[in-house]
Every structure is written in C-alpha cells, then in structure tokens.
Design an enzyme around this catalytic site. Structure first.
Site, PDB file in Angstrom:
ATOM      1  N   TYR A 134       3.203   9.888  -0.545  1.00  0.00           N
ATOM      2  CA  TYR A 134       4.299   9.299   0.243  1.00  0.00           C
ATOM      3  C   TYR A 134       5.653   9.527  -0.441  1.00  0.00           C
ATOM      4  O   TYR A 134       6.696   9.255   0.146  1.00  0.00           O
ATOM      5  CB  TYR A 134       4.095   7.791   0.460  1.00  0.00           C
ATOM      6  CG  TYR A 134       2.806   7.395   1.160  1.00  0.00           C
ATOM      7  CD1 TYR A 134       2.003   8.344   1.789  1.00  0.00           C
ATOM      8  CD2 TYR A 134       2.387   6.069   1.196  1.00  0.00           C
ATOM      9  CE1 TYR A 134       0.816   7.984   2.415  1.00  0.00           C
ATOM     10  CE2 TYR A 134       1.202   5.701   1.823  1.00  0.00           C
ATOM     11  CZ  TYR A 134       0.418   6.674   2.420  1.00  0.00           C
ATOM     12  OH  TYR A 134      -0.750   6.307   3.031  1.00  0.00           O
ATOM     13  N   HIS A 143      -7.684   9.720  -1.927  1.00  0.00           N
ATOM     14  CA  HIS A 143      -7.026   9.662  -0.622  1.00  0.00           C
ATOM     15  C   HIS A 143      -7.864  10.281   0.511  1.00  0.00           C
ATOM     16  O   HIS A 143      -7.941   9.734   1.603  1.00  0.00           O
ATOM     17  CB  HIS A 143      -5.657  10.360  -0.714  1.00  0.00           C
ATOM     18  CG  HIS A 143      -4.646   9.841   0.252  1.00  0.00           C
ATOM     19  ND1 HIS A 143      -3.307   9.736  -0.041  1.00  0.00           N
ATOM     20  CD2 HIS A 143      -4.767   9.382   1.520  1.00  0.00           C
ATOM     21  CE1 HIS A 143      -2.667   9.244   1.003  1.00  0.00           C
ATOM     22  NE2 HIS A 143      -3.530   9.025   1.964  1.00  0.00           N
ATOM     23  N   LYS A 153      -2.792   5.979  -4.305  1.00  0.00           N
ATOM     24  CA  LYS A 153      -3.897   6.900  -3.990  1.00  0.00           C
ATOM     25  C   LYS A 153      -3.700   8.235  -4.691  1.00  0.00           C
ATOM     26  O   LYS A 153      -2.569   8.697  -4.848  1.00  0.00           O
ATOM     27  CB  LYS A 153      -3.964   7.128  -2.470  1.00  0.00           C
ATOM     28  CG  LYS A 153      -3.865   5.840  -1.663  1.00  0.00           C
ATOM     29  CD  LYS A 153      -4.052   6.030  -0.182  1.00  0.00           C
ATOM     30  CE  LYS A 153      -3.690   4.753   0.575  1.00  0.00           C
ATOM     31  NZ  LYS A 153      -2.258   4.650   0.937  1.00  0.00           N
ATOM     32  N   ASP A 176       0.842  -1.203   0.000  1.00  0.00           N
ATOM     33  CA  ASP A 176       0.000   0.000   0.000  1.00  0.00           C
ATOM     34  C   ASP A 176       0.875   1.249   0.000  1.00  0.00           C
ATOM     35  O   ASP A 176       1.588   1.516   0.963  1.00  0.00           O
ATOM     36  CB  ASP A 176      -0.880   0.011   1.256  1.00  0.00           C
ATOM     37  CG  ASP A 176      -1.796   1.225   1.285  1.00  0.00           C
ATOM     38  OD1 ASP A 176      -2.926   1.124   0.796  1.00  0.00           O
ATOM     39  OD2 ASP A 176      -1.369   2.293   1.791  1.00  0.00           O
TER      40      ASP A 176
HETATM   41  P1  NAD Z   1       0.812   1.590  11.889  1.00  0.00           P
HETATM   42  O1  NAD Z   1      -0.318   1.546  12.844  1.00  0.00           O
HETATM   43  O2  NAD Z   1       0.953   0.533  10.868  1.00  0.00           O
HETATM   44  O3  NAD Z   1       2.110   1.715  12.786  1.00  0.00           O
HETATM   45  C1  NAD Z   1       3.391   1.671  12.225  1.00  0.00           C
HETATM   46  C2  NAD Z   1       4.413   1.811  13.344  1.00  0.00           C
HETATM   47  O4  NAD Z   1       4.190   0.809  14.318  1.00  0.00           O
HETATM   48  C3  NAD Z   1       5.823   1.591  12.829  1.00  0.00           C
HETATM   49  O5  NAD Z   1       6.390   2.786  12.368  1.00  0.00           O
HETATM   50  C4  NAD Z   1       6.530   1.059  14.056  1.00  0.00           C
HETATM   51  O6  NAD Z   1       6.907   2.140  14.867  1.00  0.00           O
HETATM   52  C5  NAD Z   1       5.420   0.288  14.768  1.00  0.00           C
HETATM   53  N1  NAD Z   1       5.438  -1.164  14.513  1.00  0.00           N
HETATM   54  C6  NAD Z   1       5.206  -1.825  13.333  1.00  0.00           C
HETATM   55  N2  NAD Z   1       5.281  -3.147  13.520  1.00  0.00           N
HETATM   56  C7  NAD Z   1       5.564  -3.340  14.828  1.00  0.00           C
HETATM   57  C8  NAD Z   1       5.781  -4.474  15.622  1.00  0.00           C
HETATM   58  N3  NAD Z   1       5.670  -5.707  15.119  1.00  0.00           N
HETATM   59  N4  NAD Z   1       6.058  -4.289  16.948  1.00  0.00           N
HETATM   60  C9  NAD Z   1       6.152  -3.055  17.484  1.00  0.00           C
HETATM   61  N5  NAD Z   1       5.958  -1.934  16.780  1.00  0.00           N
HETATM   62  C10 NAD Z   1       5.668  -2.076  15.458  1.00  0.00           C
HETATM   63  O7  NAD Z   1       0.759   3.063  11.245  1.00  0.00           O
HETATM   64  P2  NAD Z   1       0.726   3.761   9.831  1.00  0.00           P
HETATM   65  O8  NAD Z   1       2.011   3.655   9.119  1.00  0.00           O
HETATM   66  O9  NAD Z   1       0.191   5.115  10.103  1.00  0.00           O
HETATM   67  O10 NAD Z   1      -0.400   2.960   9.006  1.00  0.00           O
HETATM   68  C11 NAD Z   1      -0.106   1.839   8.182  1.00  0.00           C
HETATM   69  C12 NAD Z   1      -0.256   2.181   6.715  1.00  0.00           C
HETATM   70  O11 NAD Z   1      -1.570   2.674   6.458  1.00  0.00           O
HETATM   71  C13 NAD Z   1       0.653   3.315   6.225  1.00  0.00           C
HETATM   72  O12 NAD Z   1       1.982   2.905   6.045  1.00  0.00           O
HETATM   73  C14 NAD Z   1      -0.058   3.690   4.944  1.00  0.00           C
HETATM   74  O13 NAD Z   1       0.262   2.759   3.922  1.00  0.00           O
HETATM   75  C15 NAD Z   1      -1.513   3.595   5.367  1.00  0.00           C
HETATM   76  N6  NAD Z   1      -2.088   4.894   5.816  1.00  0.00           N
HETATM   77  C16 NAD Z   1      -3.094   5.440   5.077  1.00  0.00           C
HETATM   78  C17 NAD Z   1      -3.675   6.630   5.459  1.00  0.00           C
HETATM   79  C18 NAD Z   1      -4.789   7.200   4.642  1.00  0.00           C
HETATM   80  O14 NAD Z   1      -5.143   8.368   4.837  1.00  0.00           O
HETATM   81  N7  NAD Z   1      -5.367   6.447   3.737  1.00  0.00           N
HETATM   82  C19 NAD Z   1      -3.223   7.312   6.603  1.00  0.00           C
HETATM   83  C20 NAD Z   1      -2.194   6.745   7.340  1.00  0.00           C
HETATM   84  C21 NAD Z   1      -1.648   5.529   6.952  1.00  0.00           C
END
Ligand code: NAD
Length: 271
Positions: free
Chosen positions: A50, A108, A75, A45
């Site tokens: 990004y 998005h 997106k 994704d």
């Molecule tokens: P997330 O909830 O996936 O958290 C990611 C963070 O959690 C990492 O940076 C790391 O610090 C921690 N983490 C990951 N795996 C772990 C593990 N096994 N143990 C401990 N800590 C861990 O947050 P995110 O990146 O905000 O969301 C995931 C994805 O969703 C994004 O990368 C993106 O692709 C998407 N996203 C979309 C939107 C949107 O508006 N559509 C907004 C935000 C994110």
C-alpha cells in the site's frame, strides 16, 4: 461504544473492527488513522504494497494513543515471498511503521515460496517481532498444505468477504482449524447501493446501509476492516455495536450470496 474482541488460536485477541487503508496516500492515511483512533478504533490494517506504512505509523503517533493500545497488521508482499525475503521485508515494514513489533503479519497472497515465507514468519513470531501470524487469500487447499508442511496453524485468513461472496469452503476449513476469518472489501468497495435489501433494512433499523453490512459481519463472527478516509464515514462505520440484526434479517443478507468478486481470484491472479 465497545468493540468486541475475537480470540485467536494462539491465545491473543484482535478487535473485531479495524480501519483499512488500501490506496490511502499523500497524508490521507495519516489523517484517517489519527481520526479513527480518536473515534475509538484500535485496529489498523495496512500492507507493504500500500506504500503508506510510514504515514500509518505517523498517524498512530499523532493520535497520542500508546502503541500497545493499537492492533497493527501488515503484510508481506508477493515479490518478497517469491524471493525468500520475508525476514528482510518484515524488518523494513517495522522500520517504516517505526515500531518494534506487529500484532499480526500476513502472507499477502499464496504465491510460490509461501512455505519458506511461512517458516520465516514462524521464526519472527518466536523472536517476538510479531504477536500473531496469518495468511491472506489462501484457499482451503493452500491452508491444508501449509499446515501439513509446517505443523503451524495460521491465526487468521484475510479474504474477500461480503454479502455477495462468503466463500463457504474456506470459512469451513478455517472453522475446523480455529483460524479466524477477516473480511477484506467488506463494503464491496462501496458498490452496495444498488441492493434493495440494504435500503429496506436501513429504513427498518434506522442505520445506514454500510452499518447494516458491517453489523452482519460482526454477528457472523467475522473480523472486518472497512476502508474510508472520510471522517464522517470513519465514524459511521464504527457505530455498529449498539444494535442487533434479527436472525431473519441475517438470513436474508446471507441469501444474497452469488459468488461475485470485486477483487482478484486467488486461484487465478497474475501479480
Ligand atoms: P471496502 O469494501 O472497505 O470499501 C471501501 C470503499 O467503500 C471506500 O473507498 C468508500 O468508497 C466506500 N465506503 C466506505 N465507508 C462507507 C460508508 N460508510 N458509506 C458509503 N460508502 C462507504 O474496500 P477495500 O478498501 O477494498 O477493503 C477494505 C480493506 O481491506 C482495505 O483498505 C485493505 O486494508 C484490505 N484489503 C486487503 C486485501 C488483501 O488482499 N488482503 C485486498 C483488498 C483490501
């Protein structure tokens, strides 16, 4: 390890677990994508905003996995939606990713211009440039109006979703229209460690807290895209298909809901 697939309302399927790459830059995205594909992920994704689509495309090619084996989402960014540039923006994403189609293209955020942008995505779908089209951060009202205006139901809505925020009204609207729900920030951006229930369940099931949360997504039928650039965590987040949370523990996680956001609110954002 077999990742489950979710059927979308247009007859396609999407792997229920994918890798998110928000904020991954400078080669981290390429390494993360390549590693994830080697581990077994088949769903990535990304988004134009990004600024890492080129690196993501490179990561897929370096993994040596055929393009048609990878489910790729990107997106359309808000400025492009506002300025009626959806078709151009999609073509630019395809070019950066070095591919001739996306599996899923999303609007998005629900900014002004979204109805025209949605029509443009429908045209791109008809032209075969995208296999499925959907939205992100759309409220129940945004979804109803989009469907009323165009007659075309999104395949999926990607929203902030985790144990502290399950957005029941959006989920119900999506259920009624057979729109799949996809969780962003499923791991609460890493801020889940203070929750004693996750610690307890982690001990009971001998799984990490992240695995418990992601497994809850899977059993709730939600598509989930945790982000990590750390090889061990990418592996850890993938290994959630060989255990099951019992219904009582699922309900205990459900009960953590407190309408708490870690990201912006679609009813009130300024970008
Ligand atoms: P997330 O909830 O996936 O958290 C990611 C963070 O959690 C990492 O940076 C790391 O610090 C921690 N983490 C990951 N795996 C772990 C593990 N096994 N143990 C401990 N800590 C861990 O947050 P995110 O990146 O905000 O969301 C995931 C994805 O969703 C994004 O990368 C993106 O692709 C998407 N996203 C979309 C939107 C949107 O508006 N559509 C907004 C935000 C994110």
């Amino acid at each position: 390890m077999q990742v489950t697939d979710v059927s979308l309302n247009n007859g396609t399927t999407i792997p229920q677990l994918g890798l998110g790459v928000y904020k991954a830059l400078n080669g981290d995205e390429t390494r993360a994508v390549t590693h994830a594909l080697h581990v077994g992920y088949r769903h990535i994704d990304t988004a134009a905003i990004y600024h890492n689509e080129e690196g993501v495309g490179r990561g897929i090619r370096q993994a040596g996995v055929a393009r048609d084996q990878v489910y790729l989402t990107s997106k359309i960014w808000n400025e492009d939606i506002r300025h009626g540039r959806t078709t151009e923006a999609l073509d630019e994403s395809l070019k950066r990713l070095a591919t001739d189609y996306l599996d899923l293209a999303l609007l998005h955020w629900p900014v002004d211009g979204r109805l025209v942008a949605w029509q443009d995505l429908i045209s791109a779908y008809d032209a075969g440039k995208v296999r499925s089209i959907g939205v992100s951060n759309f409220t129940a009202e945004h979804i109803e109006k989009l469907i009323d205006a165009t007659g075309v139901v999104p395949a999926l809505n990607q929203i902030e979703f985790h144990p502290y925020l399950t957005q029941p009204s959006i989920s119900e609207t999506c259920r009624q229209h057979r729109i799949a729900v996809e969780a962003w920030s499923p791991l609460m951006q890493g801020k889940f460690l203070k929750e004693s229930l996750f610690r307890e369940l982690s001990e009971d099931y001998r799984r990490t807290q992240a695995q418990i949360i992601l497994r809850w997504d899977i059993q709730r039928g939600v598509i989930t895209i945790p982000k990590s650039i750390t090889p061990e965590r990418i592996e850890e987040n993938f290994h959630i298909f060989d255990f099951t949370l019992n219904e009582e523990d699922m309900s205990r996680i459900d009960a953590l809901e407190r309408n708490l956001r870690f990201g912006p609110d679609p009813e009130n954002f300024d970008f």
